[in-house]
Design an enzyme around this catalytic site. Sequence first.
Site, short mmCIF file in Angstrom:
data_model
loop_
_atom_site.label_atom_id
_atom_site.label_comp_id
_atom_site.label_asym_id
_atom_site.label_seq_id
_atom_site.Cartn_x
_atom_site.Cartn_y
_atom_site.Cartn_z
N HIS A 189 49.84 27.86 127.97
CA HIS A 189 49.49 28.58 126.74
C HIS A 189 48.38 27.82 126.04
O HIS A 189 48.41 26.59 125.96
CB HIS A 189 50.71 28.66 125.81
CG HIS A 189 50.39 29.31 124.51
ND1 HIS A 189 50.32 30.68 124.35
CD2 HIS A 189 50.08 28.77 123.30
CE1 HIS A 189 49.99 30.96 123.10
NE2 HIS A 189 49.84 29.82 122.44
N ASP A 223 59.64 38.21 117.04
CA ASP A 223 58.32 37.59 116.81
C ASP A 223 57.28 38.65 116.51
O ASP A 223 56.40 38.46 115.66
CB ASP A 223 57.88 36.75 118.01
CG ASP A 223 56.49 36.19 117.75
OD1 ASP A 223 56.37 35.43 116.77
OD2 ASP A 223 55.54 36.53 118.45
N ARG A 234 53.76 37.74 108.78
CA ARG A 234 53.11 36.48 108.39
C ARG A 234 51.63 36.69 108.18
O ARG A 234 51.01 36.09 107.28
CB ARG A 234 53.35 35.41 109.46
CG ARG A 234 54.76 34.86 109.46
CD ARG A 234 55.07 34.11 110.73
NE ARG A 234 54.19 32.99 110.96
CZ ARG A 234 53.75 32.59 112.17
NH1 ARG A 234 54.12 33.23 113.26
NH2 ARG A 234 52.94 31.56 112.28
N SER A 240 57.06 31.01 117.07
CA SER A 240 56.37 32.22 117.51
C SER A 240 55.88 32.05 118.95
O SER A 240 56.12 32.88 119.82
CB SER A 240 55.21 32.49 116.55
OG SER A 240 54.38 33.48 117.06
N LYS A 287 58.19 33.48 122.81
CA LYS A 287 57.62 34.34 123.86
C LYS A 287 57.59 33.59 125.20
O LYS A 287 58.00 34.11 126.22
CB LYS A 287 56.20 34.78 123.47
CG LYS A 287 56.22 35.77 122.31
CD LYS A 287 54.83 36.08 121.78
CE LYS A 287 54.25 34.96 120.96
NZ LYS A 287 53.28 35.27 119.95
N1 URA Z 1 49.92 32.36 118.18
C1 URA Z 1 51.16 32.89 118.16
O1 URA Z 1 51.60 33.50 119.13
N2 URA Z 1 51.90 32.74 117.05
C2 URA Z 1 51.47 32.06 115.96
O2 URA Z 1 52.20 31.95 115.01
C3 URA Z 1 50.18 31.51 115.99
C4 URA Z 1 49.42 31.68 117.13
#
Ligand code: URA
Length: 432
Positions: free
Chosen positions: A82, A161, A168, A183, A187
């Site tokens: 990621h 999320d 947010r 967050s 995932k």
């Molecule tokens: N990327 C995400 O998936 N979530 C966040 O809160 C910030 C960046």
Amino acid sequence: MNPVDLIAKKRAGQALSDEEIAWWIAAYTHAEVPDYQMAAMAMAICFQGLNARETSVWTTAMRDSGKPISFEGMAGFRIDKHSTGGVGDKISIPLAPIVAALGLQVPMISGRGLGLTGGTLDKLESIPGYRTDLSLDEFKRTVLTTGCSIIGQTGQLAPADRKLYALRDVTATVSSIPLIVASILSKKLSEGLDALVLDVKFGSGAFMSDFDQANDLAQALVSVSQLNGVACSALITDMNQPIGRCIGNALEIKESIEVLKGQGPADTWELTEALAVRMLRLSGEAKHDDEAREAIHAVVDSGRALARFSEMISAQGGDAQIIDDETRMPQAPRIEEVNAQCTGMLKRIDAQAVARAGHSVGVGRERADQAVDLAVGVEWLVEPGQELAPETPIARLHWRDKGRDEALDYLRAALIMDGEVQPRTGRIRAQV
Ligand code: URA
């Protein structure tokens, strides 16, 4: 439980219990806690934070708001990468087939870009026919047969999320580190992984501008991932200058193919290789970094990594002939060379300004429901340390029907002519 009491508890700086967090996320997922109460809680967390235990429990509860993928009983070591996102960051695209060709499995669920540039999914969708919406069964089958698959988020994975991130975004609560950790990891931990590698970026083209913030985020991500039983390691990398020569969806696919042919720009290769090394080390496929590097070079030089990319494209319905014939991808109707209009030695290229140039011609989107222009973008032509004259071509602008004049201004503003020369390689600043 009473939502108002829990918000007041967090506002007063007290830690929430495991049961309270699990209840809170489940109730929010089922709309028993409304958005306005979650917004108040998110703001309380922005000021008071979550401790390590709370962050981990919050993350697990968000993951369990959906139905995580299970590869239980199936052979293979599953690992993903990621990135917190950057300008010209196409690294996932060559990285996944490289490590898949070395025997790892990469079940990658990726995102679309919001803001200045496209995301990995937008880039892949510039390959005609490529489906980013495989069902989870098709996704698992592709991972097991091809070794890698890159698709988009589905409603089944971490739905809490999806709701919370949108909230947010409009309540100025994106910047809280525990909420970012939960967050991202809710995932990633839904993908049935054994391990995860992270590229946490800082600088003018990153989500976080300074190194210390990126370091705090990396430490928190690694520790929560490990607490959830997924081995994890992070690189902290400099995102002050754009990655590679190309910014734009189809243009970045072309550059990814160059990387897989061993011909990509040095900085793009550096990041791809460094992340692949971390993946091979975490999986135990390589005992030390040199062994990992040797294997990575061999799989690229032999063409096996490129072949794996071609197989992934075909498995997802895409036209794999783009690898040998880039004219099969979207092409912008206008391509124009932009000159420097200044004199002197180029010291640095500002990532943010290049991203804004791309955005002006349609590379990214403002709202999640907008389409991006797959064909447009910027090919950068000069490097720090190079002497510029007014007529030196600095970039090629691929554009359609909007943003040309603005893009030209941004491209020239990206030329930083003072200070020390800052090479574009050597971006890896720390490892967690
Ligand atoms: N990327 C995400 O998936 N979530 C966040 O809160 C910030 C960046």
